[in-house]
Design a protein around this motif. Structure first.
Motif, PDB file in Angstrom:
ATOM      1  N   GLN A  50       0.840  -1.185   0.000  1.00 45.72           N
ATOM      2  CA  GLN A  50       0.000   0.000   0.000  1.00 45.72           C
ATOM      3  C   GLN A  50       0.889   1.255   0.000  1.00 45.72           C
ATOM      4  OE1 GLN A  50      -2.594  -0.353   3.382  1.00 45.72           O
ATOM      5  NE2 GLN A  50      -3.957  -1.831   2.362  1.00 45.72           N
ATOM      6  N   ILE A  51       0.390   2.295  -0.647  1.00 42.53           N
ATOM      7  CA  ILE A  51       1.125   3.550  -0.719  1.00 42.53           C
ATOM      8  C   ILE A  51       0.120   4.695  -0.709  1.00 42.53           C
ATOM      9  CG2 ILE A  51       1.198   3.491  -3.270  1.00 42.53           C
ATOM     10  CD1 ILE A  51       3.920   4.882  -3.064  1.00 42.53           C
ATOM     11  N   SER A  52       0.442   5.719   0.032  1.00 45.07           N
ATOM     12  CA  SER A  52      -0.482   6.846   0.166  1.00 45.07           C
ATOM     13  C   SER A  52      -0.354   7.783  -1.030  1.00 45.07           C
ATOM     14  CB  SER A  52      -0.203   7.608   1.460  1.00 45.07           C
ATOM     15  OG  SER A  52       1.083   8.227   1.397  1.00 45.07           O
ATOM     16  N   HIS A  53      -1.377   8.646  -1.141  1.00 45.12           N
ATOM     17  CA  HIS A  53      -1.343   9.636  -2.222  1.00 45.12           C
ATOM     18  C   HIS A  53      -0.188  10.625  -2.025  1.00 45.12           C
ATOM     19  CE1 HIS A  53      -5.901   8.974  -3.204  1.00 45.12           C
ATOM     20  NE2 HIS A  53      -5.134   7.945  -3.567  1.00 45.12           N
ATOM     21  N   PHE A  54       0.102  11.010  -0.760  1.00 43.90           N
ATOM     22  CA  PHE A  54       1.212  11.935  -0.476  1.00 43.90           C
ATOM     23  C   PHE A  54       2.539  11.355  -0.950  1.00 43.90           C
ATOM     24  CE2 PHE A  54      -1.145  14.154   3.214  1.00 43.90           C
ATOM     25  CZ  PHE A  54      -1.626  15.126   2.341  1.00 43.90           C
ATOM     26  N   LEU A  60       6.681  11.605  -7.460  1.00 42.08           N
ATOM     27  CA  LEU A  60       6.457  12.246  -8.752  1.00 42.08           C
ATOM     28  C   LEU A  60       7.213  13.576  -8.838  1.00 42.08           C
ATOM     29  CD1 LEU A  60       4.981  12.202 -11.469  1.00 42.08           C
ATOM     30  CD2 LEU A  60       3.027  13.330 -10.344  1.00 42.08           C
ATOM     31  N   ALA A  61       7.147  14.386  -7.741  1.00 44.45           N
ATOM     32  CA  ALA A  61       7.862  15.673  -7.719  1.00 44.45           C
ATOM     33  C   ALA A  61       9.374  15.455  -7.770  1.00 44.45           C
ATOM     34  CB  ALA A  61       7.484  16.460  -6.467  1.00 44.45           C
ATOM     35  N   LEU A  62       9.834  14.404  -7.045  1.00 41.67           N
ATOM     36  CA  LEU A  62      11.269  14.103  -7.051  1.00 41.67           C
ATOM     37  C   LEU A  62      11.733  13.713  -8.453  1.00 41.67           C
ATOM     38  CD1 LEU A  62      13.907  13.694  -5.451  1.00 41.67           C
ATOM     39  CD2 LEU A  62      13.156  11.340  -4.994  1.00 41.67           C
ATOM     40  N   THR A  63      10.935  12.906  -9.150  1.00 44.61           N
ATOM     41  CA  THR A  63      11.293  12.478 -10.516  1.00 44.61           C
ATOM     42  C   THR A  63      11.356  13.665 -11.465  1.00 44.61           C
ATOM     43  OG1 THR A  63      10.253  10.329 -10.115  1.00 44.61           O
ATOM     44  CG2 THR A  63      10.638  10.971 -12.409  1.00 44.61           C
ATOM     45  N   VAL A  64      10.356  14.552 -11.359  1.00 44.72           N
ATOM     46  CA  VAL A  64      10.343  15.746 -12.224  1.00 44.72           C
ATOM     47  C   VAL A  64      11.553  16.636 -11.938  1.00 44.72           C
ATOM     48  CG1 VAL A  64       9.075  17.867 -12.761  1.00 44.72           C
ATOM     49  CG2 VAL A  64       7.841  15.704 -12.513  1.00 44.72           C
ATOM     50  N   GLY A  65      11.908  16.809 -10.644  1.00 49.02           N
ATOM     51  CA  GLY A  65      13.067  17.635 -10.281  1.00 49.02           C
ATOM     52  C   GLY A  65      14.369  17.064 -10.815  1.00 49.02           C
ATOM     53  N   LEU A  66      14.559  15.744 -10.643  1.00 47.91           N
ATOM     54  CA  LEU A  66      15.784  15.111 -11.148  1.00 47.91           C
ATOM     55  C   LEU A  66      15.869  15.202 -12.664  1.00 47.91           C
ATOM     56  CD1 LEU A  66      15.946  11.924  -8.874  1.00 47.91           C
ATOM     57  CD2 LEU A  66      17.375  13.985  -8.731  1.00 47.91           C
TER      58      LEU A  66
END
Length: 337
Positions: A50-54, A60-66
């Protein structure tokens, strides 16, 4: 004004029920979990997590930043490589010229070092005693002064990048310039001495009065060719054919053009600087007149056999106002023409 600020603060404060309700909704949705089921191929068992939306938003933000950093790095690297290629092209174009100039600088330093040694030796030979002139800075002082001046220029030159230094050849060239400037007084002293001596020599009777001759009688005691008795000969007898050109041995003014039956026959006397005078006797022909200014090497007469002689020749004398007559051969052998 303060009342309005309080109203705005109360509206956006977390204590406001509406704001608090919206925040709780966001937290509730963010903490909602998603179940991810993973079924490996060829296996009966499976697993899930299980994984939360946060957490999803964070990755997702980390991937976009990298990804953004990677794209920025690629673009920056491409620009840098382009500049490097341009500099390499320029460096390759001027590399041979740079090497040639560097070698020339080394040769200049060696040549000037030798010149300095020669100048110091020459100054010693001419009895240079000027203490101020010999206060020449040491090599360490010259090197330090050159470095300090360049460092000052580096700080004042806004076009230079921070931390950038001049090439080592620039430092060497500036040291050479400082050395030349500090040795200039020595060069000027030697030049002044040589110029004065050259000026003196150019006005001293050192030029031979004839290009070719046969010395038949030297200066000093001799047996007279006409009487046979010993006598003091106060000049040189330089034999050559009648009509051979006779030249002034130094610049000066003609003070006498005369004739003597028992002595020098047709003869000329020229007065020079520094108390020198010269006499040219037994001439067959004379081309100058009393009061005329003549140059060194200018033809003034021709060899003859006038006066008391046994054959055609030039009787040549040099006399100094305070010392009297002197041996002309010492001046003619000085090697200055």
């Amino acid at each position: 004004m303060k009342k309005k600020i309080k109203e705005i603060t109360s509206v956006f404060s977390q204590d406001n029920p509406k704001i608090k309700k919206q925040i709780d909704k966001v937290k509730e949705k963010g903490h909602q979990r998603m179940t991810i089921l993973v079924i490996p191929h060829g296996y009966d068992s499976s697993f899930h997590f299980q994984i939360s939306h946060f957490t999803i938003l964070f990755f997702l933000a980390l991937t976009v930043g990298l990804l953004s950093l990677a794209i920025f790095g690629i673009v920056r690297s491409s620009n840098t490589q382009t500049q490097i290629n341009q500099l390499s092209k320029i460096y390759g174009t001027y590399f041979d010229t740079y090497i040639a100039h560097a070698n020339q600088l080394e040769e200049m330093k060696e040549e000037y070092s030798k010149l300095n040694e020669n100048m110091l030796e020459l100054f010693t030979l001419i009895d240079g005693q000027d203490d101020e002139l010999l206060k020449i800075p040491t090599e360490d002082w010259i090197e330090t002064s050159a470095v300090e001046s360049l460092q000052k220029e580096e700080k004042e030159d806004k076009q230079l990048d921070v931390g950038r230094k001049y090439l080592s050849e620039i430092y060497d060239f500036r040291q050479l310039k400082h050395r030349m400037d500090n040795y200039q007084r020595l060069v000027e002293a030697n030049y002044q001495f040589l110029f004065q001596r050259s000026d003196i020599l150019s006005r001293t009777p050192l030029f031979n009065p004839m290009y070719s001759y046969n010395l038949t009688s030297p200066f000093g005691m001799r047996k007279s060719p006409t009487t046979g008795y010993w006598e003091y000969h106060d000049g040189l007898d330089m034999a050559n054919a009648t009509g051979t050109p006779i030249y002034a041995s130094a610049p000066g003014r003609v003070v006498r053009v005369t004739y003597s039956n028992v002595g020098y026959g047709h003869h000329v006397i020229i007065q020079h600087d520094f108390g020198f005078s010269t006499l040219y006797g037994h001439c067959s022909r004379i081309y100058v007149r009393t009061g005329q200014e003549v140059k060194a090497g200018e033809q003034i007469a021709e060899v003859g056999a006038t006066g008391n002689v046994t054959g055609p020749h030039l009787h040549y004398e040099i006399f100094i106002s305070e010392e009297g007559k002197t041996d002309p051969e010492q001046y003619m052998q000085a090697g200055v023409y």
